[in-house]
Design a protein around this motif. Structure first.
Motif, PDB file in Angstrom:
ATOM      1  N   ASN A   1      40.422   2.514   1.584  1.00  0.00           N
ATOM      2  CA  ASN A   1      41.727   2.780   1.542  1.00  0.00           C
ATOM      3  C   ASN A   1      42.040   4.048   2.062  1.00  0.00           C
ATOM      4  OD1 ASN A   1      41.964   0.633  -0.303  1.00  0.00           O
ATOM      5  ND2 ASN A   1      41.676   1.871  -1.963  1.00  0.00           N
ATOM      6  N   THR A   2      43.490   4.100   2.550  1.00  0.00           N
ATOM      7  CA  THR A   2      44.005   5.385   3.206  1.00  0.00           C
ATOM      8  C   THR A   2      43.779   6.376   2.513  1.00  0.00           C
ATOM      9  OG1 THR A   2      45.892   3.982   4.084  1.00  0.00           O
ATOM     10  CG2 THR A   2      46.062   6.057   4.281  1.00  0.00           C
ATOM     11  N   GLY A   3      43.134   7.440   3.162  1.00  0.00           N
ATOM     12  CA  GLY A   3      42.537   8.947   2.384  1.00  0.00           C
ATOM     13  C   GLY A   3      41.317   8.818   1.881  1.00  0.00           C
ATOM     14  N   GLN A   4      40.662   7.639   2.133  1.00  0.00           N
ATOM     15  CA  GLN A   4      39.074   7.878   1.658  1.00  0.00           C
ATOM     16  C   GLN A   4      38.285   7.902   2.658  1.00  0.00           C
ATOM     17  OE1 GLN A   4      38.280   4.457  -0.616  1.00  0.00           O
ATOM     18  NE2 GLN A   4      39.178   4.930  -2.593  1.00  0.00           N
ATOM     19  N   ILE A   5      37.221   8.452   2.235  1.00  0.00           N
ATOM     20  CA  ILE A   5      36.105   8.646   3.284  1.00  0.00           C
ATOM     21  C   ILE A   5      34.719   8.749   2.618  1.00  0.00           C
ATOM     22  CG2 ILE A   5      36.290  11.301   3.617  1.00  0.00           C
ATOM     23  CD1 ILE A   5      35.391  10.873   6.594  1.00  0.00           C
ATOM     24  N   TYR A   6      33.701   8.198   3.091  1.00  0.00           N
ATOM     25  CA  TYR A   6      32.312   8.488   2.544  1.00  0.00           C
ATOM     26  C   TYR A   6      31.391   9.433   3.368  1.00  0.00           C
ATOM     27  CZ  TYR A   6      33.580   4.680  -0.960  1.00  0.00           C
ATOM     28  OH  TYR A   6      34.103   3.786  -1.904  1.00  0.00           O
ATOM     29  N   THR A   7      30.547  10.123   2.749  1.00  0.00           N
ATOM     30  CA  THR A   7      29.774  10.866   3.393  1.00  0.00           C
ATOM     31  C   THR A   7      28.350  11.079   2.612  1.00  0.00           C
ATOM     32  OG1 THR A   7      29.611  13.010   4.369  1.00  0.00           O
ATOM     33  CG2 THR A   7      30.810  13.091   2.331  1.00  0.00           C
TER      34      THR A   7
ATOM     35  N   MET B   1      18.240  17.020  -2.980  1.00  0.00           N
ATOM     36  CA  MET B   1      18.621  15.547  -2.931  1.00  0.00           C
ATOM     37  C   MET B   1      19.463  15.190  -2.202  1.00  0.00           C
ATOM     38  SD  MET B   1      17.693  14.589  -7.097  1.00  0.00           S
ATOM     39  CE  MET B   1      17.664  12.895  -6.404  1.00  0.00           C
ATOM     40  N   ILE B   2      19.541  14.115  -1.379  1.00  0.00           N
ATOM     41  CA  ILE B   2      20.479  13.418  -0.922  1.00  0.00           C
ATOM     42  C   ILE B   2      21.455  12.399  -1.801  1.00  0.00           C
ATOM     43  CG2 ILE B   2      21.133  11.892   1.128  1.00  0.00           C
ATOM     44  CD1 ILE B   2      18.745  12.672   2.394  1.00  0.00           C
ATOM     45  N   GLY B   3      22.807  12.801  -1.502  1.00  0.00           N
ATOM     46  CA  GLY B   3      23.889  12.122  -2.424  1.00  0.00           C
ATOM     47  C   GLY B   3      24.850  11.468  -1.512  1.00  0.00           C
ATOM     48  N   VAL B   4      25.374  10.376  -1.869  1.00  0.00           N
ATOM     49  CA  VAL B   4      26.461   9.812  -1.371  1.00  0.00           C
ATOM     50  C   VAL B   4      27.991  10.145  -1.901  1.00  0.00           C
ATOM     51  CG1 VAL B   4      27.701   7.659  -0.909  1.00  0.00           C
ATOM     52  CG2 VAL B   4      25.430   7.638  -0.756  1.00  0.00           C
ATOM     53  N   PHE B   5      28.779  10.725  -1.258  1.00  0.00           N
ATOM     54  CA  PHE B   5      29.949  11.504  -1.847  1.00  0.00           C
ATOM     55  C   PHE B   5      31.257  10.481  -1.280  1.00  0.00           C
ATOM     56  CE2 PHE B   5      26.896  14.497  -1.883  1.00  0.00           C
ATOM     57  CZ  PHE B   5      27.116  15.120  -3.132  1.00  0.00           C
ATOM     58  N   ARG B   6      32.287  10.302  -2.216  1.00  0.00           N
ATOM     59  CA  ARG B   6      33.688   9.803  -1.696  1.00  0.00           C
ATOM     60  C   ARG B   6      34.740  10.683  -1.936  1.00  0.00           C
ATOM     61  NH1 ARG B   6      36.008   4.872  -5.051  1.00  0.00           N
ATOM     62  NH2 ARG B   6      36.620   6.606  -6.438  1.00  0.00           N
ATOM     63  N   LEU B   7      35.185  11.128  -0.763  1.00  0.00           N
ATOM     64  CA  LEU B   7      36.351  12.139  -0.885  1.00  0.00           C
ATOM     65  C   LEU B   7      37.424  11.320  -0.545  1.00  0.00           C
ATOM     66  CD1 LEU B   7      34.851  14.534   2.057  1.00  0.00           C
ATOM     67  CD2 LEU B   7      34.526  14.455  -0.734  1.00  0.00           C
ATOM     68  N   GLU B   8      38.456  11.956  -1.491  1.00  0.00           N
ATOM     69  CA  GLU B   8      39.726  10.978  -1.336  1.00  0.00           C
ATOM     70  C   GLU B   8      40.718  12.191  -1.151  1.00  0.00           C
ATOM     71  OE1 GLU B   8      40.833   8.612  -4.796  1.00  0.00           O
ATOM     72  OE2 GLU B   8      38.763   7.950  -4.808  1.00  0.00           O
ATOM     73  N   SER B   9      41.985  11.845  -0.302  1.00  0.00           N
ATOM     74  CA  SER B   9      43.085  12.811  -0.212  1.00  0.00           C
ATOM     75  C   SER B   9      44.457  12.101  -0.408  1.00  0.00           C
ATOM     76  CB  SER B   9      43.149  13.420   1.242  1.00  0.00           C
ATOM     77  OG  SER B   9      43.114  12.334   2.033  1.00  0.00           O
ATOM     78  N   GLN B  10      45.281  12.756  -0.746  1.00  0.00           N
ATOM     79  CA  GLN B  10      46.536  12.147  -1.152  1.00  0.00           C
ATOM     80  C   GLN B  10      47.583  12.934  -0.588  1.00  0.00           C
ATOM     81  OE1 GLN B  10      47.001  11.456  -5.369  1.00  0.00           O
ATOM     82  NE2 GLN B  10      47.711   9.509  -4.989  1.00  0.00           N
TER      83      GLN B  10
ATOM     84  N   LYS C   1      50.716  22.420  -1.796  1.00  0.00           N
ATOM     85  CA  LYS C   1      49.652  23.154  -2.574  1.00  0.00           C
ATOM     86  C   LYS C   1      48.323  22.249  -2.574  1.00  0.00           C
ATOM     87  CE  LYS C   1      48.534  24.227  -7.530  1.00  0.00           C
ATOM     88  NZ  LYS C   1      49.181  24.153  -8.778  1.00  0.00           N
ATOM     89  N   PHE C   2      47.250  22.941  -2.358  1.00  0.00           N
ATOM     90  CA  PHE C   2      45.934  22.188  -2.346  1.00  0.00           C
ATOM     91  C   PHE C   2      45.258  22.349  -3.720  1.00  0.00           C
ATOM     92  CE2 PHE C   2      41.321  22.775  -1.137  1.00  0.00           C
ATOM     93  CZ  PHE C   2      41.200  21.217  -0.891  1.00  0.00           C
ATOM     94  N   GLU C   3      44.690  20.992  -4.108  1.00  0.00           N
ATOM     95  CA  GLU C   3      44.070  20.961  -5.490  1.00  0.00           C
ATOM     96  C   GLU C   3      43.034  20.120  -5.265  1.00  0.00           C
ATOM     97  OE1 GLU C   3      46.323  19.847  -9.008  1.00  0.00           O
ATOM     98  OE2 GLU C   3      48.096  20.507  -8.398  1.00  0.00           O
ATOM     99  N   ARG C   4      41.783  20.745  -5.789  1.00  0.00           N
ATOM    100  CA  ARG C   4      40.445  19.745  -5.544  1.00  0.00           C
ATOM    101  C   ARG C   4      40.086  19.397  -7.201  1.00  0.00           C
ATOM    102  NH1 ARG C   4      39.492  24.824  -5.914  1.00  0.00           N
ATOM    103  NH2 ARG C   4      39.889  25.625  -3.599  1.00  0.00           N
ATOM    104  N   THR C   5      39.570  18.378  -7.341  1.00  0.00           N
ATOM    105  CA  THR C   5      38.803  17.929  -8.618  1.00  0.00           C
ATOM    106  C   THR C   5      37.600  17.493  -8.191  1.00  0.00           C
ATOM    107  OG1 THR C   5      39.848  15.848  -8.569  1.00  0.00           O
ATOM    108  CG2 THR C   5      41.115  17.460  -9.515  1.00  0.00           C
ATOM    109  N   GLY C   6      36.734  17.413  -9.272  1.00  0.00           N
ATOM    110  CA  GLY C   6      35.366  16.744  -9.423  1.00  0.00           C
ATOM    111  C   GLY C   6      34.078  17.478  -8.880  1.00  0.00           C
TER     112      GLY C   6
END
Length: 91
Positions: A38-44, A52-61, A68-73
């Motif tokens: 979806n628009t605004g999503q990226i996996y890294t 440990m290696i992990g898979v992360f999903r980053l989302e922006s909107q 204002k910049f807000e981060r969650t999670g």
């Protein structure tokens, strides 16, 4: 991702057979879904503090407002907060 390794099941009282039930929260069997995000999503992929290696999903909107910049999670991880602030400032 949160429920990936959770299995829900019940025992049939007549046959005593265990039957597994899937729920939407489980998602698929893949870490990263096929197709276009979806628009605004990226996996890294990255290493956590434990190494440990992990898979992360980053989302922006983008929302109307003053920028204002807000981060969650990410909890109280100071390094992660600094990294996201740096990335936001670099835009």
């Amino acid at each position: 991702m949160e429920f990936y390794d959770v299995n829900f099941s019940y025992i049939d009282n007549e046959t005593f057979e265990e039957k597994f039930v899937s729920v939407p929260e489980q998602g698929g069997g893949k870490q990263i879904p096929n197709g276009i995000c979806n628009t605004g999503q990226i996996y890294t992929v990255s290493r956590g503090k434990s190494g440990m290696i992990g898979v992360f999903r980053l989302e922006s909107q983008m929302l109307p407002g003053n920028g204002k910049f807000e981060r969650t999670g990410i909890g109280s991880d100071r390094d992660a907060k600094e990294a996201t602030n740096t990335a936001f400032s670099f835009r």
